[in-house]
Motif scaffolding. Structure first.
Motif, PDB file in Angstrom:
ATOM      1  N   ALA A 146     -36.119   5.142 -17.033  1.00  0.00           N
ATOM      2  CA  ALA A 146     -35.275   6.270 -16.630  1.00  0.00           C
ATOM      3  C   ALA A 146     -34.337   5.875 -15.503  1.00  0.00           C
ATOM      4  O   ALA A 146     -33.159   6.231 -15.503  1.00  0.00           O
ATOM      5  CB  ALA A 146     -36.157   7.432 -16.190  1.00  0.00           C
ATOM      6  N   ALA A 147     -34.841   5.111 -14.571  1.00  0.00           N
ATOM      7  CA  ALA A 147     -33.997   4.705 -13.448  1.00  0.00           C
ATOM      8  C   ALA A 147     -32.932   3.727 -13.880  1.00  0.00           C
ATOM      9  O   ALA A 147     -31.792   3.783 -13.402  1.00  0.00           O
ATOM     10  CB  ALA A 147     -34.866   4.080 -12.365  1.00  0.00           C
ATOM     11  N   ALA A 172     -31.429   3.637 -16.627  1.00  0.00           N
ATOM     12  CA  ALA A 172     -30.346   4.375 -17.288  1.00  0.00           C
ATOM     13  C   ALA A 172     -29.408   4.983 -16.263  1.00  0.00           C
ATOM     14  O   ALA A 172     -28.219   5.137 -16.507  1.00  0.00           O
ATOM     15  CB  ALA A 172     -30.936   5.472 -18.168  1.00  0.00           C
ATOM     16  N   ASP A 173     -29.930   5.321 -15.097  1.00  0.00           N
ATOM     17  CA  ASP A 173     -29.095   5.947 -14.073  1.00  0.00           C
ATOM     18  C   ASP A 173     -28.339   4.926 -13.247  1.00  0.00           C
ATOM     19  O   ASP A 173     -27.226   5.170 -12.801  1.00  0.00           O
ATOM     20  CB  ASP A 173     -29.971   6.781 -13.143  1.00  0.00           C
ATOM     21  CG  ASP A 173     -30.147   8.180 -13.690  1.00  0.00           C
ATOM     22  OD1 ASP A 173     -29.382   8.537 -14.588  1.00  0.00           O
ATOM     23  OD2 ASP A 173     -31.044   8.888 -13.225  1.00  0.00           O
ATOM     24  N   THR A 174     -28.945   3.822 -12.991  1.00  0.00           N
ATOM     25  CA  THR A 174     -28.321   2.877 -12.062  1.00  0.00           C
ATOM     26  C   THR A 174     -27.612   1.732 -12.758  1.00  0.00           C
ATOM     27  O   THR A 174     -27.084   0.860 -12.093  1.00  0.00           O
ATOM     28  CB  THR A 174     -29.389   2.282 -11.138  1.00  0.00           C
ATOM     29  OG1 THR A 174     -30.383   1.684 -11.958  1.00  0.00           O
ATOM     30  CG2 THR A 174     -30.026   3.357 -10.284  1.00  0.00           C
ATOM     31  N   SER A 201     -24.911  -0.527 -14.434  1.00  0.00           N
ATOM     32  CA  SER A 201     -23.476  -0.653 -14.222  1.00  0.00           C
ATOM     33  C   SER A 201     -22.748  -0.361 -15.517  1.00  0.00           C
ATOM     34  O   SER A 201     -22.950  -1.034 -16.505  1.00  0.00           O
ATOM     35  CB  SER A 201     -23.152  -2.069 -13.749  1.00  0.00           C
ATOM     36  OG  SER A 201     -23.762  -2.275 -12.527  1.00  0.00           O
ATOM     37  N   VAL A 202     -21.941   0.658 -15.484  1.00  0.00           N
ATOM     38  CA  VAL A 202     -21.183   1.015 -16.677  1.00  0.00           C
ATOM     39  C   VAL A 202     -19.716   0.760 -16.398  1.00  0.00           C
ATOM     40  O   VAL A 202     -19.231   1.025 -15.308  1.00  0.00           O
ATOM     41  CB  VAL A 202     -21.419   2.481 -17.057  1.00  0.00           C
ATOM     42  CG1 VAL A 202     -22.798   2.654 -17.634  1.00  0.00           C
ATOM     43  CG2 VAL A 202     -21.262   3.380 -15.855  1.00  0.00           C
ATOM     44  N   GLY A 233     -16.230   5.410 -16.179  1.00  0.00           N
ATOM     45  CA  GLY A 233     -16.905   6.623 -15.780  1.00  0.00           C
ATOM     46  C   GLY A 233     -17.873   6.359 -14.649  1.00  0.00           C
ATOM     47  O   GLY A 233     -18.080   5.251 -14.201  1.00  0.00           O
ATOM     48  N   GLY A 234     -18.514   7.435 -14.205  1.00  0.00           N
ATOM     49  CA  GLY A 234     -19.482   7.284 -13.144  1.00  0.00           C
ATOM     50  C   GLY A 234     -18.836   7.271 -11.776  1.00  0.00           C
ATOM     51  O   GLY A 234     -17.622   7.361 -11.635  1.00  0.00           O
ATOM     52  N   TYR A 235     -19.681   7.152 -10.783  1.00  0.00           N
ATOM     53  CA  TYR A 235     -19.232   7.233  -9.398  1.00  0.00           C
ATOM     54  C   TYR A 235     -19.335   5.865  -8.735  1.00  0.00           C
ATOM     55  O   TYR A 235     -20.278   5.127  -8.971  1.00  0.00           O
ATOM     56  CB  TYR A 235     -20.085   8.239  -8.637  1.00  0.00           C
ATOM     57  CG  TYR A 235     -20.048   9.623  -9.240  1.00  0.00           C
ATOM     58  CD1 TYR A 235     -18.865  10.334  -9.295  1.00  0.00           C
ATOM     59  CD2 TYR A 235     -21.197  10.206  -9.756  1.00  0.00           C
ATOM     60  CE1 TYR A 235     -18.826  11.598  -9.842  1.00  0.00           C
ATOM     61  CE2 TYR A 235     -21.164  11.477 -10.302  1.00  0.00           C
ATOM     62  CZ  TYR A 235     -19.981  12.169 -10.342  1.00  0.00           C
ATOM     63  OH  TYR A 235     -19.929  13.408 -10.880  1.00  0.00           O
ATOM     64  N   SER A 236     -18.373   5.606  -7.884  1.00  0.00           N
ATOM     65  CA  SER A 236     -18.339   4.341  -7.176  1.00  0.00           C
ATOM     66  C   SER A 236     -18.167   4.628  -5.690  1.00  0.00           C
ATOM     67  O   SER A 236     -17.284   5.408  -5.295  1.00  0.00           O
ATOM     68  CB  SER A 236     -17.181   3.486  -7.697  1.00  0.00           C
ATOM     69  OG  SER A 236     -16.869   2.485  -6.767  1.00  0.00           O
ATOM     70  N   ALA A 253     -17.121   2.577  -3.450  1.00  0.00           N
ATOM     71  CA  ALA A 253     -15.835   2.030  -2.994  1.00  0.00           C
ATOM     72  C   ALA A 253     -14.680   2.944  -3.373  1.00  0.00           C
ATOM     73  O   ALA A 253     -13.736   3.129  -2.593  1.00  0.00           O
ATOM     74  CB  ALA A 253     -15.630   0.645  -3.599  1.00  0.00           C
ATOM     75  N   ALA A 254     -14.770   3.520  -4.557  1.00  0.00           N
ATOM     76  CA  ALA A 254     -13.689   4.420  -4.983  1.00  0.00           C
ATOM     77  C   ALA A 254     -13.647   5.666  -4.100  1.00  0.00           C
ATOM     78  O   ALA A 254     -12.568   6.116  -3.687  1.00  0.00           O
ATOM     79  CB  ALA A 254     -13.882   4.815  -6.435  1.00  0.00           C
TER      80      ALA A 254
END
Lengths: 621, 221
Positions: B18-19, B21-23, B25-26, B29-32, B34-35
């Motif tokens: 489960a973890a 899948a969350d962490t 690197s995709v 999309g997703g949150y960064s 640095a961004a």
């Protein structure tokens, strides 16, 4: 047919009589009020018509007194009164009364006719009658056969450079400053569409009738003004646009637009009432006209399109034709390394701004450049004059005094007939090191000694980070996400439950041991009591049996065996110094048990001490 | 005992799946972090402290150990004349490792403590050593739990992105404002009603503020 002619013969004199009576009554009533001297004037519109059409002769009498209006007599022309209007004006207290008599003039033949004035002092009027079907402006009826229908207006005349449609209700005119242009050059053009008020309407934009030119920036909202053409009111819509040729050669350009005009629904000669009701409102009221779709085109304008010369063409020429100047500036003369600057290039002048392009700064190792973005601010409605601003983000590669090189822009000047290249001045930018860079390089003291501005973390932001492709699906940390928490909670519950079960089993086992120990102690005490009773009664067999039971109970924890399973052979050194006596006691007990007899002289006290020592030793910690 | 260990290992495998899948690197999309940090810098340069603070806080959620985020956030708060925020004791725990590493540390501590406690009941001969192992496991679990407690308020907080947001006693506009929230202020959010959100400041003042002027730090996808 004969009946129709008869009705017309009856109707026309009656109408004329009615109008003359009204005219006479009006003059009789107005005469006392008039104070000025009587005058008479006459006009004819239009001054040139085709055979089969009619002109309108207006005789206006004004001032005091009554003047009789006599119809002129001219060979080849037919005059018929079709209407009269009266106007009273009060100027500085003086009343001025004027009456206009409208007379329809229909020629019978081609020629130039001179119509005498209404009074001996009036100048004569000239009417030119051309052959019908001659050259005239283009009028394209939308439906075949509609040419047989006559409109209320007479047209086809050309005055002041304006060529009206044959029905005189509309026109289109194109005005351009020059006829010799270059390929790609934008020429400001003015398209005028005039519509006779109440007779023509159009909701469409004028369209270009050639594919050799392009039409740019045609506004949806044209300028609107009023204009009188041959005394008739027109509404003029003016579009300011840019014409550009796409290939060299000689081309004719014209514009056209669809119109809806009011057209007479009956032949003119059969409709006297239509002439009497000259006002469009009255015509519509009495159903004397119908709407018709026509297309009106402007006269063709010839252009000579020259190719752009290949000789002397700069490498950075992008197709701009006109006269331009450039200037550059930067968003800030000071900056921090890593922070972007904006370099702006202003291109001002006249020409085809849609072809004004620039890559601005490229390939300079001192600057990291991005794609520029352009905006155009026009200063006229067509977009021929204006300013195009290019904005390019830059990031300095190094700190220190940096120079943004001069930019250049090339265009073709049609007036000078050659290519021109203009240059901007180079720009200087002071780039300070970023806080992170300066902290990693030199201490502040050394940095100031070296002439590098010391980084002040409170003055500037720390620079941006490189964005990697690593992404998280949620801003919530993993340890607070529901899935992680639920699984962790399940694990905790599982461990807690397992621990509780184990604890419970242990406690139960301990309880069982305690219970067994309690029972053992009780049995031990009971055995000792039996020993004492047997010793008192002198019963040796019962004494040894009870003593063996007491020793088995006492030795059970030591030997880790059930009490009843402990035999004489199990007694070893763990029983201490009494082991031999204990084995003998076990033997006496067995003997007494199996034979029913016991040794003759038994030292009960000795054996009681042996058992007591063993029980005491077992109770000791 | 072996059966218990198998169950624990299978549960750990589920958590890892489960973890991961969350962490993972995709590429899109997703949150960064640095961004968010760069975006916050852009807002700070554009003199928009509310949006700058919001994005710095989001970057901090993803990477709490980034010193640049903390430095620029402090500078923006100072520029906007916002009161300084003192870091709590638990906040230090979030600096020990990344959120993902702290999660695994907590899970490892739970497994260690649980297994040791079970073994201690079973193997009385090694009760001392097993008790020590259990204590170490509980400490690891406590680090993770402390970090979670430190981050928990942030997940239910919002940043004032409007300029001088008026807070009222009830969620209607006709009420007189109780006080004004400066742009960039962080408030705890509660109930929501008809375009208003019940907010509570760090100073303990509460009232209803227009939800359009607030932005939740932990945005939901």
């Amino acid at each position: 047919m004969r009946k129709a002619l008869h009705r017309r013969a009856i109707r026309a004199p009656a109408a004329v009589t009615l109008l003359l009576a009204v005219l006479t009554a009006a003059f009789t009533h107005a005469a006392p009020a008039a104070a000025a001297a009587p005058s008479i004037d006459a006009t004819i519109e239009p001054a040139q018509i085709s055979l089969g059409e009619s002109a309108q002769l207006t005789i206006t009498t004004s001032g005091s007194g009554s003047l009789s209006v006599n119809l002129p007599v001219v060979a080849g022309l037919e005059f018929r009164v079709v209407g009269q209007s009266r106007r009273i004006e009060i100027i500085n207290g003086a009343t001025l009364d004027s009456t206009s008599t409208i007379i329809r003039v229909t020629p019978d033949e081609v020629g130039v006719f001179t119509i005498p004035g209404p009074s001996p002092h009036s100048p004569p009027l000239v009417l030119k009658v051309l052959q019908a079907g001659g050259s005239g402006p283009s009028l394209t009826p939308s439906h075949p056969g509609s040419a047989a229908l006559n409109s209320f207006l007479r047209g086809g005349s050309e005055a002041n450079g304006i060529r009206l449609s044959p029905d005189g209700s509309a026109y289109i005119r194109l005005e351009v400053p020059k006829r010799e242009i270059y390929v790609g050059e934008s020429v400001p053009a003015e398209i005028q569409v005039g519509m006779r008020n109440g007779f023509a309407a159009s909701n469409s934009l004028p369209t270009l009738n050639t594919s050799d030119f392009t039409l740019n920036n045609l506004s949806l909202k044209p300028d609107q003004s009023g204009k009188a053409i041959d005394g008739k009111p027109f509404t003029v819509f003016t579009w300011h646009t840019l014409l550009a040729a796409i290939k060299p050669g000689t081309y004719s350009v014209s514009f056209s637009a669809p119109f809806v005009v009011r057209i007479r629904s009956q032949p003119r000669s059969d409709s006297l009432i239509d002439d009497l009701l000259g006002d469009p409102f009255m015509q519509n009221l009495f159903g004397a006209s119908v709407s018709k779709n026509i297309t009106v085109a402007s006269p063709e304008t010839e252009f000579t399109v020259l190719p752009l010369p290949a000789e002397g063409r700069p490498t950075d020429f992008g197709g701009a034709v006109g006269a331009f100047k450039i200037t550059t500036d930067v968003s800030s003369p000071t900056n921090i390394a890593g922070d972007p600057l904006t370099l702006r290039m202003h291109v001002t002048g006249i020409g085809n701004f849609d072809r004004v392009e620039s890559n601005m700064l490229t390939g300079d190792p001192q600057w990291k450049t991005y794609q520029p973005k352009a905006t155009f601010n026009k200063t006229d409605s067509a977009g021929y004059h204006g300013e195009k601003i290019f904005e390019q983000p830059l990031i300095a590669s190094q700190a220190g005094e940096q120079t943004i090189p001069a930019l250049s822009f090339s265009y073709f000047d049609p007036a000078a007939r050659r290519y021109e290249t203009v240059h901007s001045a180079p720009l200087r930018v002071r780039v300070a090191p970023s806080a992170a860079d300066s902290a990693a390089t030199l201490p502040p003291a050394l940095a100031s000694r070296a002439g590098v501005p010391a980084a002040n973390p409170t003055n500037g932001h720390r620079p941006d980070h490189a964005v990697t492709e690593a992404r998280a699906n949620s801003l919530v940390p993993l340890y607070l996400r529901p899935a992680f928490l639920s699984i962790q909670s399940a694990l905790a519950v599982f461990f807690a439950a397992a621990w509780a079960v184990l604890r419970r089993h242990e406690r139960n086992a301990r309880d069982l041991r305690l219970q067994r120990e309690r029972l053992r102690q009780e049995a031990l005490q009971a055995s000792q009591k039996q020993m004492a009773a047997a010793a008192a009664a002198g019963k040796a067999a019962e004494f040894f049996s009870a003593a063996r039971t007491a020793l088995q109970l006492a030795l059970s924890p030591l030997l880790q065996k059930e009490p009843e399973h402990i035999m004489a052979a199990d007694i070893d050194t763990r029983a201490g110094s009494d082991s031999e006596a204990i084995r003998k006691l076990f033997a006496y007990a067995d003997e007494a048990n199996y034979s029913g007899s016991a040794p003759g002289a038994v030292d009960f006290e000795r054996w009681t001490r042996v058992v007591s020592r063993r029980v005491t030793a077992e109770k000791a910690p | 005992m072996i059966r218990i260990a198998k169950v624990a290992l299978s549960a750990a495998a589920m958590v890892f799946t489960a973890a991961a899948a969350d962490t993972a690197s995709v590429p899109t999309g997703g949150y960064s972090a640095a961004a968010f940090y760069n975006l916050a810098n852009a807002y700070a340069r554009a003199n928009k402290p509310g949006l700058a603070v919001l994005n710095y806080e989001r970057a901090k959620l993803l990477d709490p150990r980034d010193p640049d985020v903390a430095a620029n956030l402090l500078r923006v708060r100072q520029s906007a004349s916002l009161p300084a925020v003192s870091a709590g004791r638990l906040d230090r725990l979030t600096q020990l490792a990344s959120p993902t590493a702290l999660s695994w540390i907590g899970l490892l501590g739970l497994l260690l403590a649980g297994t040791a406690m079970l073994a201690r009941e079973k193997f009385s001969a090694h009760r001392g050593k097993l008790l020590l192992s259990a204590l170490v496991g509980f400490c690891l679990l406590g680090v993770s739990a402390g970090a979670a407690m430190a981050v928990w308020p942030t997940l239910h907080s919002a940043v004032v992105v409007g300029h001088s947001v008026e807070v009222r006693v009830s969620p209607v506009l006709i009420e007189e404002p109780l006080f004004v929230l400066p742009e960039g202020e962080i408030v705890r959010v509660g109930d929501e009603h008809d375009g208003f959100v019940l907010v509570r400041t760090r100073a303990g003042r509460s009232g209803w503020a227009p939800s359009s002027n607030l932005a939740l730090i932990a945005l939901q996808r």
